[in-house]
Design a protein around this motif. Structure first.
Motif, PDB file in Angstrom:
ATOM      1  N   PHE A 150       1.036  -1.215   0.012  1.00  0.00           N
ATOM      2  CA  PHE A 150       0.112  -0.084   0.187  1.00  0.00           C
ATOM      3  C   PHE A 150       0.936   1.331  -0.085  1.00  0.00           C
ATOM      4  N   LEU A 151       2.059   1.043   0.567  1.00  0.00           N
ATOM      5  CA  LEU A 151       2.769   2.272   0.657  1.00  0.00           C
ATOM      6  C   LEU A 151       3.278   2.572  -0.919  1.00  0.00           C
ATOM      7  N   ALA A 152       3.743   1.421  -1.529  1.00  0.00           N
ATOM      8  CA  ALA A 152       4.183   1.790  -2.941  1.00  0.00           C
ATOM      9  C   ALA A 152       3.163   2.128  -3.833  1.00  0.00           C
ATOM     10  N   ARG A 153       1.894   2.125  -3.505  1.00  0.00           N
ATOM     11  CA  ARG A 153       0.721   2.285  -4.239  1.00  0.00           C
ATOM     12  C   ARG A 153       0.392   4.003  -3.851  1.00  0.00           C
ATOM     13  N   TYR A 154       0.600   4.420  -2.592  1.00  0.00           N
ATOM     14  CA  TYR A 154       0.209   5.881  -2.202  1.00  0.00           C
ATOM     15  C   TYR A 154       1.206   6.841  -1.831  1.00  0.00           C
ATOM     16  N   ARG A 155       2.699   6.207  -2.016  1.00  0.00           N
ATOM     17  CA  ARG A 155       3.603   7.258  -1.535  1.00  0.00           C
ATOM     18  C   ARG A 155       3.459   8.484  -2.276  1.00  0.00           C
ATOM     19  N   GLY A 156       3.191   8.279  -3.616  1.00  0.00           N
ATOM     20  CA  GLY A 156       2.966   9.673  -4.292  1.00  0.00           C
ATOM     21  C   GLY A 156       2.115  10.618  -3.992  1.00  0.00           C
ATOM     22  N   LEU A 157       1.106  10.077  -2.997  1.00  0.00           N
ATOM     23  CA  LEU A 157       0.256  11.061  -2.298  1.00  0.00           C
ATOM     24  C   LEU A 157       0.766  11.549  -1.042  1.00  0.00           C
ATOM     25  N   GLY A 158       1.639  11.244  -0.679  1.00  0.00           N
ATOM     26  CA  GLY A 158       2.183  11.636   0.609  1.00  0.00           C
ATOM     27  C   GLY A 158       2.068  10.606   1.547  1.00  0.00           C
ATOM     28  N   PHE A 159       1.745   9.445   1.488  1.00  0.00           N
ATOM     29  CA  PHE A 159       1.556   8.367   2.517  1.00  0.00           C
ATOM     30  C   PHE A 159       2.902   7.953   3.271  1.00  0.00           C
ATOM     31  N   GLU A 160       2.826   7.527   4.419  1.00  0.00           N
ATOM     32  CA  GLU A 160       3.841   7.062   5.156  1.00  0.00           C
ATOM     33  C   GLU A 160       3.086   5.951   6.388  1.00  0.00           C
ATOM     34  N   ILE A 161       3.998   5.098   6.503  1.00  0.00           N
ATOM     35  CA  ILE A 161       3.590   3.990   7.726  1.00  0.00           C
ATOM     36  C   ILE A 161       3.802   4.656   8.865  1.00  0.00           C
ATOM     37  N   ALA A 162       2.662   4.601   9.750  1.00  0.00           N
ATOM     38  CA  ALA A 162       2.783   5.209  11.138  1.00  0.00           C
ATOM     39  C   ALA A 162       3.832   4.505  12.121  1.00  0.00           C
ATOM     40  N   GLU A 163       4.391   5.216  12.757  1.00  0.00           N
ATOM     41  CA  GLU A 163       5.617   4.557  13.454  1.00  0.00           C
ATOM     42  C   GLU A 163       5.260   3.134  14.379  1.00  0.00           C
ATOM     43  N   ASP A 164       4.198   3.294  14.878  1.00  0.00           N
ATOM     44  CA  ASP A 164       3.729   2.014  15.687  1.00  0.00           C
ATOM     45  C   ASP A 164       3.319   0.883  14.898  1.00  0.00           C
ATOM     46  N   THR A 165       2.738   1.269  13.900  1.00  0.00           N
ATOM     47  CA  THR A 165       2.584   0.304  12.807  1.00  0.00           C
ATOM     48  C   THR A 165       3.780  -0.403  12.297  1.00  0.00           C
ATOM     49  N   LEU A 166       4.852   0.561  12.104  1.00  0.00           N
ATOM     50  CA  LEU A 166       6.326  -0.024  11.617  1.00  0.00           C
ATOM     51  C   LEU A 166       6.900  -1.003  12.673  1.00  0.00           C
ATOM     52  N   ALA A 167       6.762  -0.608  13.883  1.00  0.00           N
ATOM     53  CA  ALA A 167       7.027  -1.469  15.003  1.00  0.00           C
ATOM     54  C   ALA A 167       6.406  -2.816  15.105  1.00  0.00           C
ATOM     55  N   LEU A 168       5.203  -2.730  14.701  1.00  0.00           N
ATOM     56  CA  LEU A 168       4.394  -4.095  14.718  1.00  0.00           C
ATOM     57  C   LEU A 168       5.024  -4.973  13.677  1.00  0.00           C
ATOM     58  N   MET A 169       5.334  -4.273  12.347  1.00  0.00           N
ATOM     59  CA  MET A 169       5.719  -4.832  11.390  1.00  0.00           C
ATOM     60  C   MET A 169       7.221  -5.536  11.660  1.00  0.00           C
ATOM     61  N   ARG A 170       7.896  -4.831  12.329  1.00  0.00           N
ATOM     62  CA  ARG A 170       9.472  -5.311  12.853  1.00  0.00           C
ATOM     63  C   ARG A 170       9.086  -6.252  13.889  1.00  0.00           C
ATOM     64  N   GLU A 171       8.114  -6.135  14.771  1.00  0.00           N
ATOM     65  CA  GLU A 171       8.118  -7.383  15.596  1.00  0.00           C
ATOM     66  C   GLU A 171       7.626  -8.698  14.924  1.00  0.00           C
ATOM     67  N   LEU A 172       6.778  -8.594  13.671  1.00  0.00           N
ATOM     68  CA  LEU A 172       6.687  -9.787  13.114  1.00  0.00           C
ATOM     69  C   LEU A 172       7.766 -10.196  12.362  1.00  0.00           C
ATOM     70  N   ALA A 173       8.593  -9.356  11.614  1.00  0.00           N
ATOM     71  CA  ALA A 173       9.954  -9.810  11.253  1.00  0.00           C
ATOM     72  C   ALA A 173      10.745 -10.509  12.169  1.00  0.00           C
ATOM     73  N   GLN A 174      10.975 -10.206  13.390  1.00  0.00           N
ATOM     74  CA  GLN A 174      11.822 -10.820  14.117  1.00  0.00           C
ATOM     75  C   GLN A 174      11.129 -11.748  15.000  1.00  0.00           C
ATOM     76  N   SER A 175      10.023 -12.172  14.770  1.00  0.00           N
ATOM     77  CA  SER A 175       9.237 -13.431  15.690  1.00  0.00           C
ATOM     78  C   SER A 175       9.316 -14.471  14.771  1.00  0.00           C
ATOM     79  N   GLY A 176       9.642 -14.699  13.638  1.00  0.00           N
ATOM     80  CA  GLY A 176       9.624 -15.860  13.086  1.00  0.00           C
ATOM     81  C   GLY A 176       8.491 -16.133  12.049  1.00  0.00           C
ATOM     82  N   GLU A 177       7.561 -15.490  12.321  1.00  0.00           N
ATOM     83  CA  GLU A 177       6.338 -15.690  11.674  1.00  0.00           C
ATOM     84  C   GLU A 177       6.154 -15.621  10.131  1.00  0.00           C
ATOM     85  N   LEU A 178       7.253 -14.641   9.573  1.00  0.00           N
ATOM     86  CA  LEU A 178       7.263 -14.396   8.004  1.00  0.00           C
ATOM     87  C   LEU A 178       7.858 -15.842   7.411  1.00  0.00           C
TER      88      LEU A 178
END
Length: 394
Positions: A150-178
């Protein structure tokens, strides 16, 4: 909607992407519908066709659009499939929306156009923010990839990922769930991202949350080279494949394939092969990436010390230009992005070499291995002549 006799008496809402994109002024191609307060029997009695494998989804008898019963989900297991789904007439719209990934995807619109927005998606649209609906975001590792897309789609409109959402994404990456995501799902999201207006944002987002190191570690072996590769995603060998949104499916597919090739063209053979195997790449993507890598290597050799006829012949062989001559023109266009004169020279050299027909050598008495060797020798001589002539002109 109220005039549709099949929906008469049902509590139906348009949800998700159509609601989001309508408010962004983005093209709306599909509509998703949620039915609240109905049962499977209600839908089948009205003539809807059940198609859902994991939860109740039905096709409209006339429009064939999808209508899903409101449902909730509960995590039980690993990956994006480890959910128990509950769909029944007592599930509310708010409960259905709560299971969605991002607030901008958790809005609904009633038949009269009233917005239902319990998780403040409209506020996040205005703030140009991709934000998770709830902490349950971490239950589905696929959401890491979807958010990046979604960021790749809407970056041109000025979208960013919220910091707390990015933190959850990082948590998923570190958890082994990926690691529980099947290759086909990883590639499906990646392929879609390659077709978005800002594909580089997909890979930078995955890198920012440490998911890229899990899913595509080969890209991180040289960060400077990766940064250059991400810039190349908008520099394709034909304006026809990086242009307007009204392109047909074949042109969109070509754009995606070229973007993948440009992303990987600096990698070595082993790294590209490892990525292809891990992601179960379609052959067309793997082949084009391999050809683009050969073309890049040829250009770098030319810049470093010039080219011999043997190297050029090897390049034609490497991209299978003699049997698949349709492969040559795109690679020459790729070459022309950085070395237009070299591209013209190699085009002329190919025409000269191609004029040497195997049939003529057969008539001269060459056969078997000797035929192949003589064909290569004469083609190489023709290439050398063109290279010398172009060198003299320059």
């Amino acid at each position: 909607m109220s005039e549709d006799r099949f929906l008469d008496g049902l509590e139906v809402y348009c949800v998700g992407g159509a609601v989001r994109d309508k408010r962004l002024g983005w093209p709306v191609y599909d509509h998703d519908w949620v039915v609240v307060g109905a049962s499977v029997e209600d839908m089948t009695r009205r003539g809807f066709t059940p198609v859902g494998r994991d939860f109740p989804v039905f096709l409209h008898p006339v429009t064939h659009e999808e209508y899903a019963l409101a449902r909730t989900e509960r995590k039980r297991g690993h990956g994006y499939t480890g959910f128990v789904v509950h769909a029944s007439p007592d599930v509310s719209l708010e409960e259905d929306l709560a299971r969605r990934d991002l607030t901008i995807n958790a809005m609904a619109e009633s038949a009269d156009g009233t917005l239902v927005d319990p998780y403040h998606g409209q506020r996040d649209l205005a703030a140009r923010r991709l934000r998770h609906v709830s902490p349950a975001f971490v239950e589905d590792p696929l959401r890491v990839l979807r958010t990046a897309r979604f960021l790749a789609r809407y970056r041109g409109l000025g979208f960013e990922i919220a910091e707390d959402t990015l933190a959850l994404m990082r948590e998923l990456a570190q958890s082994g769930e990926l690691g529980h995501l099947v290759a086909e799902r990883v590639w499906a999201e990646t392929e879609k991202a390659l077709g978005e207006p800002s594909p580089e944002a997909y890979f930078t987002a995955l890198d920012d949350c440490e998911a890229l190191a899990v899913l595509m570690p080969e890209l991180l072996e040289d960060r400077e080279a990766l940064a250059a590769a991400l810039e190349r995603l908008h520099c394709l060998p034909s304006s026809q494949v990086d242009g307007a949104p009204e392109q047909d499916d074949s042109e969109v597919g070509e754009r995606r394939r070229w973007r993948w090739a440009r992303l990987l063209e600096h990698l070595g053979d082993d790294a590209r092969a490892a990525l292809a195997e891990r992601l179960k790449l379609p052959k067309a993507y793997a082949d084009l990436a391999r050809q683009a890598a050969r073309t890049r290597a040829l250009r770098l050799d030319s810049e470093a010390a010039g080219l011999s006829a043997d190297q050029v012949l090897g390049w034609y062989d490497g991209i299978d230009a003699w049997r698949r001559d349709e492969r040559l023109a795109p690679q020459l266009r790729l070459l022309a992005l950085d070395a237009p004169e070299l591209a013209r020279t190699l085009g002329a050299a190919y025409r000269a070499a191609q004029a040497i027909a195997p049939k003529a050598l057969l008539e001269e008495g060459f056969k078997g291995k000797a035929l192949g060797e003589e064909l290569d020798r004469r083609r190489q001589a023709a290439i050398a002549e063109v290279l010398a002539a172009h060198l003299a002109e320059s």
